[in-house]
Every structure is written in C-alpha cells, then in structure tokens.
Enzyme design. Structure first.
Site, PDB file in Angstrom:
ATOM      1  N   HIS A 189       0.825  -1.215   0.000  1.00 39.33           N
ATOM      2  CA  HIS A 189       0.000   0.000   0.000  1.00 39.33           C
ATOM      3  C   HIS A 189       0.854   1.257   0.000  1.00 39.33           C
ATOM      4  O   HIS A 189       0.382   2.340   0.345  1.00 39.33           O
ATOM      5  CB  HIS A 189      -0.955   0.011   1.195  1.00 39.33           C
TER       6      HIS A 189
HETATM    7  S1  FES Z   1       1.695  -0.536   3.261  1.00 41.72           S
HETATM    8 FE1  FES Z   1       0.115  -1.917   3.725  1.00 41.72          FE
HETATM    9  S2  FES Z   1       1.167  -3.669   4.373  1.00 41.72           S
HETATM   10 FE2  FES Z   1       2.736  -2.268   3.960  1.00 41.72          FE
END
Ligand code: FES
Length: 175
Positions: A140
């Site tokens: 993410h």
């Molecule tokens: S940014 Fe979501 S698990 Fe690493």
C-alpha cells in the site's frame, strides 16, 4: 715420516617430533563436531532460540535478511550518507518520532537491525527502495527511511527493533 690425521665426524640425527603436530590436529578435529552440536538445530531456532549473525561479510551500504522466530530481520550496514540522512531529520517530521540514536546501539551507528514486517498490514518491505532509500512496502505504498522509520504511507509505526546485542565488534546475537 708421514703423519696421518683423521677427523672424526659426529653425525647427529635430528628427531622431528611430528607426533605433537598430529596431536594438535587430532584435538581440533574432535572439537568441531562438539561445537557443531552446541548450535541449536533448525526447530529450536524456529521456537525462538537466539541466533548469532556474523556482520563481517556485509558490505558497506548492503542490507541482508535473516530469519529469527520465523520473522524476517533486516540488517543494514549503513553508509555514512545513510547515517547522516537519518540523523538530520527533525523529529516533528516523523509520524512516529524516534531519534536515530534510539534505533541503533551506541557506538554502532552503521548497523541498523529491524524486523522486516510492515506495520500497516504485515507485508515484507523492499530494501533500498522508495523516496527515502530505506524500505518501500509495495502493498500500500508505505515508505521507511534509513533508520527504518515510517515517513509516508498508511503504516502507523516505525519498523520494530528485535532484541539483540553485540557479542563482538562484528557479531550480534538476536533474541
Ligand atoms: S503498506 Fe500496507 S502492508 Fe505495507
């Protein structure tokens, strides 16, 4: 009249005591299996036994990954530039404020040891990637700096530090 003189030569035999050397080699050969037996086996390590990591082969600027308690542990041999980048950041710029000095062992600024699990949802971040050249989590988009501190993205906390200590200048014990 002829005088005949004769010289007597004394011959010495030198005895090389090879048995002493053989004895030493024999003793060393016996020690190796004993030492090997003292190391924990794979199942003991997985259950949480401490592990020792030799830092000597890790080049300046290199990050390696080892496993402790089935968790990935990143060991970063930070370059001077990476240390300087981590030290100059103002704490109020950090989502989870922690000075660089609290992330390393005193006198060992060049070594950063972190648990390689993103504090968002647990992915394993990629080393030497992202805007801060620390770690980038592709899941993410969390970005960590060269001290493993969260700088951008959804992760709320810095990469955690495992318990470890230096057992010599070039060796650490994790756990
Ligand atoms: S940014 Fe979501 S698990 Fe690493």
């Amino acid at each position: 009249m002829t005088t005949v003189s004769s010289a007597e030569h004394t011959r010495r035999d030198f005895l090389y005591i090879a048995t002493a050397a053989v004895g030493a080699v024999g003793a060393a050969a016996v020690l190796v299996p004993l030492v090997a037996q003292m190391n924990p086996d794979a199942s003991t390590i997985a259950a949480g036994a401490p592990i020792e990591v030799d830092l000597a082969p890790i080049a300046d600027g290199q990050i390696i990954k080892v496993f402790w308690r089935s968790k990935p542990i990143f060991i970063s041999h930070r370059s001077k530039a990476e240390i300087a980048a981590a030290q100059k950041v103002a704490l109020n710029e950090l989502p989870d404020p922690e000075p660089d000095a609290d992330r390393v062992k005193q006198g060992h600024d060049q070594w950063l040891v972190v648990i390689g699990i993103c504090t968002h949802l647990g992915c394993i971040p990629l080393a030497h990637q992202g805007e801060y050249d620390g770690w980038f989590c592709p899941c993410h988009g969390s970005q960590y700096d060269t001290a493993g501190r969260i700088r951008k993205g959804p992760a709320p906390k810095n990469l955690p530090l495992p318990p470890y200590k230096f057992v010599s200048d070039t060796k650490i014990q994790i756990g």
